[in-house]
Write an enzyme that holds these catalytic residues in place. Structure first.
Site, PDB file in Angstrom:
ATOM      1  N   ASN A  44       0.739  -1.069   0.119  1.00 56.40           N
ATOM      2  CA  ASN A  44       0.145   0.309  -0.552  1.00 56.40           C
ATOM      3  C   ASN A  44       0.990   1.684   0.020  1.00 56.40           C
ATOM      4  O   ASN A  44       0.537   1.739  -0.244  1.00 56.40           O
ATOM      5  CB  ASN A  44      -0.637   0.247   1.328  1.00 56.40           C
ATOM      6  CG  ASN A  44      -2.348  -1.468   0.931  1.00 56.40           C
ATOM      7  OD1 ASN A  44      -2.898  -2.165   0.608  1.00 56.40           O
ATOM      8  ND2 ASN A  44      -2.054  -1.970   2.613  1.00 56.40           N
ATOM      9  N   HIS A 130     -14.258  -1.821   5.233  1.00 54.25           N
ATOM     10  CA  HIS A 130     -13.208  -3.194   5.914  1.00 54.25           C
ATOM     11  C   HIS A 130     -14.047  -3.452   7.480  1.00 54.25           C
ATOM     12  O   HIS A 130     -14.175  -3.044   7.961  1.00 54.25           O
ATOM     13  CB  HIS A 130     -12.476  -1.747   6.179  1.00 54.25           C
ATOM     14  CG  HIS A 130     -11.320  -2.189   6.301  1.00 54.25           C
ATOM     15  ND1 HIS A 130     -10.706  -2.001   7.456  1.00 54.25           N
ATOM     16  CD2 HIS A 130      -9.943  -2.782   5.594  1.00 54.25           C
ATOM     17  CE1 HIS A 130      -9.195  -2.345   8.209  1.00 54.25           C
ATOM     18  NE2 HIS A 130      -8.897  -2.826   6.461  1.00 54.25           N
ATOM     19  N   GLU A 174     -16.548   3.848   2.825  1.00 52.95           N
ATOM     20  CA  GLU A 174     -15.175   4.017   2.647  1.00 52.95           C
ATOM     21  C   GLU A 174     -15.686   4.961   1.169  1.00 52.95           C
ATOM     22  O   GLU A 174     -16.596   5.085   0.912  1.00 52.95           O
ATOM     23  CB  GLU A 174     -14.191   2.654   2.010  1.00 52.95           C
ATOM     24  CG  GLU A 174     -14.058   1.454   3.406  1.00 52.95           C
ATOM     25  CD  GLU A 174     -13.382   0.380   2.695  1.00 52.95           C
ATOM     26  OE1 GLU A 174     -12.203   0.316   2.155  1.00 52.95           O
ATOM     27  OE2 GLU A 174     -14.096  -0.589   3.548  1.00 52.95           O
ATOM     28  N   SER A 178     -11.320  -0.170  -0.085  1.00 51.34           N
ATOM     29  CA  SER A 178      -9.843  -1.418  -0.585  1.00 51.34           C
ATOM     30  C   SER A 178      -9.555  -2.824  -0.943  1.00 51.34           C
ATOM     31  O   SER A 178      -8.459  -3.086  -1.556  1.00 51.34           O
ATOM     32  CB  SER A 178      -9.695  -2.258   1.254  1.00 51.34           C
ATOM     33  OG  SER A 178     -10.722  -2.495   1.679  1.00 51.34           O
ATOM     34  N   ASP A 203     -14.479   6.798   5.054  1.00 52.21           N
ATOM     35  CA  ASP A 203     -13.021   6.350   5.700  1.00 52.21           C
ATOM     36  C   ASP A 203     -12.150   6.037   4.030  1.00 52.21           C
ATOM     37  O   ASP A 203     -11.975   6.005   3.361  1.00 52.21           O
ATOM     38  CB  ASP A 203     -12.750   5.285   5.710  1.00 52.21           C
ATOM     39  CG  ASP A 203     -11.925   4.229   6.493  1.00 52.21           C
ATOM     40  OD1 ASP A 203     -10.909   4.949   6.051  1.00 52.21           O
ATOM     41  OD2 ASP A 203     -11.825   3.250   7.251  1.00 52.21           O
ATOM     42  N   HIS A 206      -7.826   4.461   1.606  1.00 54.63           N
ATOM     43  CA  HIS A 206      -6.471   4.065   0.457  1.00 54.63           C
ATOM     44  C   HIS A 206      -7.101   5.750  -0.675  1.00 54.63           C
ATOM     45  O   HIS A 206      -6.084   5.431  -2.203  1.00 54.63           O
ATOM     46  CB  HIS A 206      -7.804   2.991  -0.691  1.00 54.63           C
ATOM     47  CG  HIS A 206      -6.642   1.790   0.189  1.00 54.63           C
ATOM     48  ND1 HIS A 206      -5.997   1.553   0.427  1.00 54.63           N
ATOM     49  CD2 HIS A 206      -7.671   1.352   1.456  1.00 54.63           C
ATOM     50  CE1 HIS A 206      -6.412   0.156   1.042  1.00 54.63           C
ATOM     51  NE2 HIS A 206      -7.100   0.417   1.333  1.00 54.63           N
ATOM     52  N   LYS A 236      -0.263   3.754   4.047  1.00 63.56           N
ATOM     53  CA  LYS A 236      -0.790   3.509   2.817  1.00 63.56           C
ATOM     54  C   LYS A 236      -0.175   4.436   1.975  1.00 63.56           C
ATOM     55  O   LYS A 236       1.393   4.785   2.371  1.00 63.56           O
ATOM     56  CB  LYS A 236      -1.931   3.203   3.021  1.00 63.56           C
ATOM     57  CG  LYS A 236      -2.580   1.922   3.195  1.00 63.56           C
ATOM     58  CD  LYS A 236      -3.945   2.084   3.733  1.00 63.56           C
ATOM     59  CE  LYS A 236      -4.538   0.268   4.168  1.00 63.56           C
ATOM     60  NZ  LYS A 236      -5.242   0.317   4.800  1.00 63.56           N
TER      61      LYS A 236
HETATM   62  C1  LIG Z   1      -5.955  -0.132   5.732  1.00 63.22           C
HETATM   63  C2  LIG Z   1      -7.454  -0.095   6.381  1.00 63.22           C
HETATM   64  C3  LIG Z   1      -7.341   0.418   7.194  1.00 63.22           C
HETATM   65  C4  LIG Z   1      -6.497   0.371   8.415  1.00 63.22           C
HETATM   66  O1  LIG Z   1      -5.489   0.987   8.801  1.00 63.22           O
HETATM   67  P1  LIG Z   1      -4.099   0.928   9.529  1.00 63.22           P
HETATM   68  O2  LIG Z   1      -3.925   2.218   9.704  1.00 63.22           O
HETATM   69  O3  LIG Z   1      -3.703   0.092   8.823  1.00 63.22           O
HETATM   70  O4  LIG Z   1      -4.712   0.260  11.101  1.00 63.22           O
HETATM   71  C5  LIG Z   1      -8.921   0.824   8.369  1.00 63.22           C
HETATM   72  N1  LIG Z   1     -10.266   1.286   6.991  1.00 63.22           N
HETATM   73  C6  LIG Z   1      -9.571   0.996   5.459  1.00 63.22           C
HETATM   74  C7  LIG Z   1     -10.347   0.913   4.859  1.00 63.22           C
HETATM   75  C8  LIG Z   1      -8.376   0.269   5.094  1.00 63.22           C
HETATM   76  O5  LIG Z   1      -8.150   0.094   4.114  1.00 63.22           O
END
Ligand SMILES: *Cc1c(COP(=O)(O)O)cnc(C)c1O
Length: 399
Positions: A44, A130, A174, A178, A203, A206, A236
């Site tokens: 990522n 997620h 999101e 992801s 969220d 990405h 990421k």
């Molecule tokens: C990767 C991810 C997370 C978690 O983030 P980390 O900092 O790796 O714990 C949360 N939400 C989504 C949508 C993700 O893809």
């Protein structure tokens, strides 16, 4: 419980997972695995910032002056000046009133959701959200309504039927998903949250660093204040570790008091926090890497569709090659590995049943020439008989 029997069950379902030890390779975007150099399509680290000299310098300097730990949680003696500088930088990037830095994206979602909703409230969540969001919802004990993936018509129906029965409602999605790389209809989510007096959490994990004029993410700056909480990770595209919530000043104060993963966990160390700050500086100053990445992704998706017939709803650097059965995904993973690509089969429960896939995540280290070879291996695989024999009856080629 018999541990060995449990493991056997997992294995029989084709779901056994293993960690692979990868050694660093001599160039970004590649890894060494069992002595072979492979192109890494699982990372990522979309902008390859994890090895950027500015992040490394910032991180080393911070450890020398500030030590290797924040030594306590933020509410005890763990709040450092760099945490506040990072919060200011995030708020400026996202165009939010304020921001709160948290331990990781997983901790952000599992802490914030229960801080906003409790047993008597309702949460409306995209079905493909997620695992950290699903876990946050469970911890909140709120009533869960799952709407079909990106289907705001279905969300509207659920709100229309159920919103009135609950004092508080929270919609969660999101921005860039992801496992599919597709995007939520954020303006529609904002309209619905207003119409039904719900809160909205997006969220942006990405999209942060990749989307938006300044790399702010997929929630555009002029609508950021319409979204109650925007979460995202520094782990990421920003090449570091940790997470943020972009929020109003008032919401920040509530989270500081209610978000248990903020309250009861050690603050991020100076090194990591300085690296995140440095990453934001780099991303806002130069849009060329993210333009290159989005352009490369579009060309890859087009080629994949033209050559194999596999189409996706992806609009991003995440491109699923959905092959259906777990066995087919594992077989394609093996073929790609032999051809020099490190990829991993993504299987349930990470993705829905019969949508096992190779999730390709592209980075700025990749080039179209490599991707052409990847598409040709994939094409060779899907025209084989053995591939068709592994397919479930209602084979799905697009996620
Ligand atoms: C990767 C991810 C997370 C978690 O983030 P980390 O900092 O790796 O714990 C949360 N939400 C989504 C949508 C993700 O893809």
């Amino acid at each position: 419980m018999s541990i060995s029997k449990e493991i056997e069950k997992i294995e029989k379902a084709g779901l056994l997972r293993r960690t692979h030890l990868l050694m660093p390779a001599d160039r970004p975007g590649w890894v060494t695995y069992r002595g072979r150099s492979l192109m890494d399509l699982c990372s990522n680290d979309y902008l390859c910032l994890s090895h950027h000299p500015d992040l490394i310098d910032a991180s080393c300097r911070a450890s020398r002056t500030g030590g290797c730990s924040a030594r306590a949680s933020r509410l005890m003696s763990g709040t450092l000046e760099v945490h506040e500088r990072l919060e200011t930088a995030v708020a400026r990037l996202k165009n939010s009133e304020a921001a709160l830095v948290l331990g990781s994206g997983y901790l952000a979602n599992t802490g914030i959701i229960p801080a906003l909703c409790s047993r008597h409230d309702a949460i409306f969540s995209d079905r493909l959200n997620h695992a950290s969001i699903m876990d946050g919802i469970q911890l909140s004990r709120a009533r869960l309504f799952r709407y079909r993936h990106r289907d705001t018509g279905h969300l509207r129906q659920l709100l229309e039927t159920h919103r009135q029965d609950y004092p508080n409602a929270l919609i969660i999605s999101e921005s860039i998903f992801s496992m599919d790389g597709d995007m939520a209809d954020i303006p529609a989510l904002i309209r619905l949250k207003r119409q039904y007096s719900a809160m909205l959490l997006i969220d942006d994990a990405h999209a942060t660093g990749i989307f938006g004029k300044y790399g702010e993410g997929a929630v555009e700056r002029d609508v950021a204040r319409e979204v109650d909480v925007i979460t995202g990770t520094f782990g990421k595209a920003l090449g570091s570790y940790g997470a943020y919530a972009a929020v109003s000043q008032e919401m920040k104060e509530l989270l500081i008091n209610r978000c248990r993963t903020f309250i009861f966990s050690t603050a991020l160390p100076p090194s990591v926090t300085e690296a995140s700050l440095s990453a934001i500086r780099i991303v806002t100053q130069d849009d060329r890497p993210r333009q290159y990445l989005l352009d490369l992704s579009a060309r890859f998706r087009q080629l994949l569709r033209d050559e194999t017939g596999i189409s996706t709803h992806s609009v991003s650097q995440i491109v699923p090659i959905t092959v259906g059965s777990n066995r087919a995904a594992l077989e394609l993973q093996r073929l790609l590995m032999d051809a020099g690509f490190f990829t991993k089969a993504i299987r349930p429960p990470t993705v829905p049943q019969n949508t096992a896939r190779i999730r390709v995540s592209l980075t700025t280290a990749h080039h179209m020439d490599d991707l052409r070879r990847l598409v040709s291996v994939t094409k060779g695989f899907i025209i084989q008989d053995s591939y068709h024999q592994t397919q479930p009856v209602n084979s799905i080629t697009s996620a």
